[in-house]
Design a protein around this motif. Sequence first.
Motif: not given
Length: 279
Positions: A159-167, A193-195
């Motif tokens: 499972v990859i925890g993905w939040n679009e962050s650089a980390e 994100p909604q935007h």
Amino acid sequence: MAFKSIYTVITDENLAQSTLERASTLAAGFDAHLDAVCFGVDRSQTGYYYAGANAMVLQETLSRANSEADHLAEKAREQLGKTDCRWAVESGVAQLADIGRHVATRARFSDLVVLPKPYGADRGVELEPILEGALFEGQVPVLVVPENVEPPAKPKRIVIGWNESAEALRAVRAAMPLLIGADAVHVLVIDPPQHGPNRSDPGGMLSQFLARHGVKAEIDVLAKALPKVADIVQRHVNDVNADMVVMGAYGHSRFREAILGGATRNMLERAEVTTFMAH
């Protein structure tokens, strides 16, 4: 890039056997070299002794740490001598306030650091700065292995925890050798994100990036139905029967996470499977 140099740190005799077992298992599975450094930790804080403190007290503290380091190193050599991996053991003394720097010096020249969970019953206060030293100053991915877990050299479901962050992206890149060999990879997106450019296709660009490396990824979008992100991740890990989590570490400052809490600390406190982290 394959993992060819694995590093672990031993400071607690009660955790030494399990940590070395897991690190040596991974080293053998990756055909890598294992470097184990055993530290005797001077846990007295800076300024603990007043200026005129008896030199014998300071010498006793140092002697105790040296004896502890030698004892840990002896046990490590005995245990690793029974394994099939290539290994080396060193020992040294570090003050609690400076142990992160000592860890980072060797971590910088490793592909992966294997450490036990830093939080939990009977865990020494030095385990957290060891983890942070490897992640921040060493700039190397860390594999945190909970107790009673045998880390797979080739995990089957990740499972990859993905939040679009650089980390998070850095963690994905570092874990690519593991992702390529997995049977299933789940990209977990919580409350996308909604935007923004990815609002209609959360995780889509990452999925494309992974596909070009031969990784077959599924995107799982979930609502934040629980107060803490770590709880949602852990529940999803159980739902898909994953044996590893890949995630970015410390998206906020360490000070903020220490005071307010954060996903990194919560994950490490609750982790039931091996957690691959990068900053």
